[in-house]
Scaffold this motif. Structure first.
Motif, short mmCIF file in Angstrom:
data_model
loop_
_atom_site.label_atom_id
_atom_site.label_comp_id
_atom_site.label_asym_id
_atom_site.label_seq_id
_atom_site.Cartn_x
_atom_site.Cartn_y
_atom_site.Cartn_z
N TYR A 1 0.94 -1.09 -0.04
CA TYR A 1 -0.02 0.12 -0.08
C TYR A 1 0.87 1.16 -0.06
O TYR A 1 0.29 2.41 -0.32
CB TYR A 1 -1.04 -0.04 1.23
CG TYR A 1 -0.19 -0.29 2.50
CD1 TYR A 1 0.36 0.61 3.13
CD2 TYR A 1 -0.25 -1.65 3.06
CE1 TYR A 1 1.16 0.46 4.47
CE2 TYR A 1 0.53 -1.89 4.19
CZ TYR A 1 1.08 -1.15 4.83
OH TYR A 1 1.83 -1.33 5.78
N GLY B 1 9.90 7.57 9.47
CA GLY B 1 10.62 7.29 8.46
C GLY B 1 10.36 6.11 7.82
O GLY B 1 9.68 5.17 8.51
N ARG C 1 2.17 1.58 13.71
CA ARG C 1 0.65 1.00 13.85
C ARG C 1 0.81 -0.69 13.56
O ARG C 1 1.65 -1.04 12.83
CB ARG C 1 -0.01 1.62 12.35
CG ARG C 1 -0.19 3.00 12.66
CD ARG C 1 -0.91 3.42 11.38
NE ARG C 1 -1.17 5.03 11.58
CZ ARG C 1 -1.94 5.36 10.57
NH1 ARG C 1 -2.22 4.98 9.24
NH2 ARG C 1 -2.27 6.65 10.79
N GLU D 1 -1.38 -2.06 11.67
CA GLU D 1 -1.85 -2.25 10.40
C GLU D 1 -3.06 -3.02 10.19
O GLU D 1 -3.94 -2.59 9.56
CB GLU D 1 -0.99 -2.48 9.31
CG GLU D 1 0.48 -2.13 9.47
CD GLU D 1 0.67 -0.23 9.38
OE1 GLU D 1 -0.66 0.17 9.00
OE2 GLU D 1 1.52 0.30 9.16
N PRO E 1 -7.71 7.16 6.80
CA PRO E 1 -8.30 6.33 5.57
C PRO E 1 -7.05 5.84 4.65
O PRO E 1 -6.09 6.39 4.50
CB PRO E 1 -9.09 7.49 4.97
CG PRO E 1 -8.39 8.70 5.29
CD PRO E 1 -8.06 8.61 6.61
N ILE F 1 -5.21 5.63 1.36
CA ILE F 1 -5.40 6.47 0.20
C ILE F 1 -4.34 5.81 -0.78
O ILE F 1 -3.08 5.78 -0.82
CB ILE F 1 -4.79 7.85 0.40
CG1 ILE F 1 -5.73 8.35 1.65
CG2 ILE F 1 -5.16 8.91 -1.12
CD1 ILE F 1 -5.47 9.89 1.99
N1 SAH Z 1 8.06 2.65 8.53
C1 SAH Z 1 7.24 3.42 9.42
C2 SAH Z 1 6.51 4.55 9.22
C3 SAH Z 1 5.43 4.29 8.20
S1 SAH Z 1 4.42 5.25 7.45
C4 SAH Z 1 6.43 2.16 10.11
O1 SAH Z 1 6.56 1.09 9.43
O2 SAH Z 1 5.73 2.30 11.07
C5 SAH Z 1 3.06 5.68 8.66
C6 SAH Z 1 1.98 4.83 8.32
O3 SAH Z 1 1.48 5.61 7.32
C7 SAH Z 1 2.01 3.60 8.32
O4 SAH Z 1 2.04 2.66 9.28
C8 SAH Z 1 0.82 3.09 7.16
O5 SAH Z 1 -0.43 2.91 8.24
C9 SAH Z 1 0.28 4.64 6.77
N2 SAH Z 1 0.26 4.25 5.31
C10 SAH Z 1 1.12 3.98 4.34
N3 SAH Z 1 0.73 4.00 3.19
C11 SAH Z 1 -0.70 4.29 3.18
C12 SAH Z 1 -1.58 4.69 2.19
N4 SAH Z 1 -1.30 4.66 0.95
N5 SAH Z 1 -2.62 5.29 2.61
C13 SAH Z 1 -2.97 5.69 3.98
N6 SAH Z 1 -1.94 5.71 5.00
C14 SAH Z 1 -0.78 4.98 4.59
#
Ligand code: SAH
Length: 353
Positions: free
Chosen positions: A69, A108, A161, A163, A232, A234
Motif C-alpha cells: 500500500y 521514516g 501501527r 496495520e 483512511p 489512500i
Molecule cells: N516505517 C514506519 C512509518 C510508516 S509510515 C512504520 O513502519 O511504522 C506511517 C503509516 O502510514 C503506516 O503505518 C501506514 O499505516 C500509513 N500509510 C502507508 N501508506 C498509506 C496509504 N497509501 N494510505 C494511507 N496510509 C498509509
C-alpha cells in the motif's frame, strides 16, 4: 440502551460480536451522531477543549520494506529518495520549538542508515537543546536492544501501527518477508521497555472487512495503547494497490468516535491522511473525538518526497503564520491548541513513583 453500547459506556469488555454489532449499525441513521456525542463528552471530561500538536519530521523515505500500500516501498523507483542529516533534523526541531511545539515525531521508512549510534546522537542532542520536549519515534520494526538503546537516549514514545490485527489480512497487505507476529512482538517490547506506545490501522485498506475491524478494536481493547493512529487508506499510483478503492472520511470519523469511547484517555490524532482526503477533514476528526494534530515540520524537499499516498496534504508549517492558521481553524470549532508535551494521562505520575 442496546447492550454493546451499554458495555462500552460502562467500561465493560466487549466481545467480537459486540463490536460487529456496532460496526453493522454504522449505516443506520443517527447512530454515528449518538456515538459522536458521547465521544465528545468523554473527550471534554478528560481533555477539556485542548488540542495537542506534534511536529512531524519525515527523516527519510528510503525503506527496505515493500508494503503493497505504501508509496515509499522499496520497489517504487519513481520517487526521489532523500534522508535528513542530524544538523537538519536539529534545526527543524529548533524551529518547531520556537513556534510552540513540545513534542517532535521523527518518522521514516525502515532505513538502515539510521543506526542506533546515529539515532542516539540525534536524540541526546534534541534532549540537551530542549529538555522540556518529548520525542516520538516512528521508524518501524527494530530489535528490542535497539528500542531499549533509543529509549535510554531520550525517546519517550513510539508509533508503530499494527496495520491489521488479523494475521491473514496482514499477509494480504505485506510481502511474505514481513510478519504479523513480529509486528505485534515489537509493540509488546516497546511497552515493556516503558515507551508510551501507539498502534493503529488504515481505514478501508484493501480486503478489509467488518470482521477485521472488529479484531482491530478487540486488539485495542486488550493492548491498551497510549496513542492510536488511524486514517483512511489512500491509494498511491505507483504501488500494487494503486487502483484499489480508498477508505472514506465517514468511516474514519465513526471509528475515531468509537475509539474515543473505548479508550477515553487515549491520544488520538486527526491524521494527515484524513486532512488529505477532504478540506476540513482534520477539523471533522477533532469533532469526532480526536485530540491531537501533527503538522509537518519537514523541510520542503522531504515534504515533497515523503509520498506515502497520492495528494498528501503538505502545506508545511515553515512559518508562524501557518501555525496561526491552524490555531484559528481549531478555535473556530471551539478548540484550543496548547504548548504542552501532552503525555498520555497518568504516565508521568507513574514514572515519578
Ligand atoms: N516505517 C514506519 C512509518 C510508516 S509510515 C512504520 O513502519 O511504522 C506511517 C503509516 O502510514 C503506516 O503505518 C501506514 O499505516 C500509513 N500509510 C502507508 N501508506 C498509506 C496509504 N497509501 N494510505 C494511507 N496510509 C498509509
Amino acid at each position: 440502551m442496546p447492550k454493546p453500547l451499554e458495555k462500552l459506556k460502562n467500561g465493560i469488555a466487549l466481545t467480537k460480536e459486540d463490536f460487529l454489532w456496532i460496526l453493522e449499525k454504522q449505516e443506520e441513521k443517527g447512530f454515528r451522531e449518538t456515538l459522536q456525542e458521547y465521544a465528545l463528552q468523554l473527550r471534554k471530561k478528560n481533555f477539556g477543549n485542548t488540542i495537542y500538536i506534534r511536529g512531524l519530521i519525515e527523516i527519510s523515505n528510503y525503506c527496505k520494506n515493500n508494503c503493497y500500500y505504501c508509496g515509499i516501498r522499496r520497489e517504487n523507483s519513481s520517487i526521489h529518495r532523500y534522508r535528513l542529516e542530524e544538523d537538519t533534523i536539529l534545526s527543524c526541531v529548533a524551529e518547531g520549538y520556537a513556534l510552540g511545539f513540545r513534542t517532535f515525531v521523527l518518522q521514516g521508512g525502515e532505513d538502515p542508515y539510521y543506526t542506533d549510534e546515529r539515532l542516539c546522537s540525534i536524540l541526546k542532542k534534541i534532549k540537551q537543546n530542549h529538555p522540556d520536549c518529548a520525542i516520538t519515534l516512528s521508524l518501524g520494526e527494530r530489535s528490542k536492544d535497539s528500542y531499549l538503546a533509543l529509549f535510554q537516549a531520550g525517546a519517550d514514545r513510539y508509533l508503530l501501527r499494527h496495520e491489521t490485527a488479523t494475521e491473514s489480512h496482514y499477509g494480504m497487505l505485506h510481502p511474505e518477508q514481513m510478519s504479523w507476529q513480529n509486528r505485534i512482538r515489537c509493540l509488546q517490547q516497546l511497552k515493556e521497555i516503558g515507551y508510551q506506545v501507539g498502534c493503529g490501522f488504515m481505514v478501508g485498506s484493501p480486503f478489509q472487512t467488518k470482521e477485521h475491524l472488529a479484531n482491530d478494536l478487540l486488539f485495542l481493547q486488550q493492548f491498551r495503547p497510549h496513542m492510536v493512529g488511524i486514517g483512511p487508506f489512500i491509494p498511491q499510483g505507483q504501488t500494487p494497490f494503486g487502483q484499489y478503492a480508498g477508505g472514506t472520511v465517514e468511516q474514519t470519523l465513526f471509528l475515531l468516535s468509537l475509539i474515543r469511547i473505548l479508550l477515553p484517555q487515549v491520544l488520538l490524532p486527526a491524521t494527515t491522511a484524513l486532512g488529505s482526503l477532504e478540506v476540513g477533514g482534520r477539523e471533522k476528526g477533532i469533532l469526532a473525538g480526536a485530540n491531537v494534530v501533527m503538522p509537518n515540520l519537514s523541510p520542503k524537499e522531504a515534504r515533497e518526497n515523503y509520498t506515502l499516498y497520492d495528494n498528501k496534504l503538505s502545506t508545511g508549517l515553515e512559518n508562524a503564520h501557518s501555525l496561526q492558521a491552524l490555531q484559528e481553524s481549531m478555535k473556530a470549532i471551539g478548540y484550543e491548541i496548547v504548548i504542552d508535551r501532552g503525555d498520555a494521562p497518568g504516565v508521568l505520575e507513574q514514572q515519578k513513583r
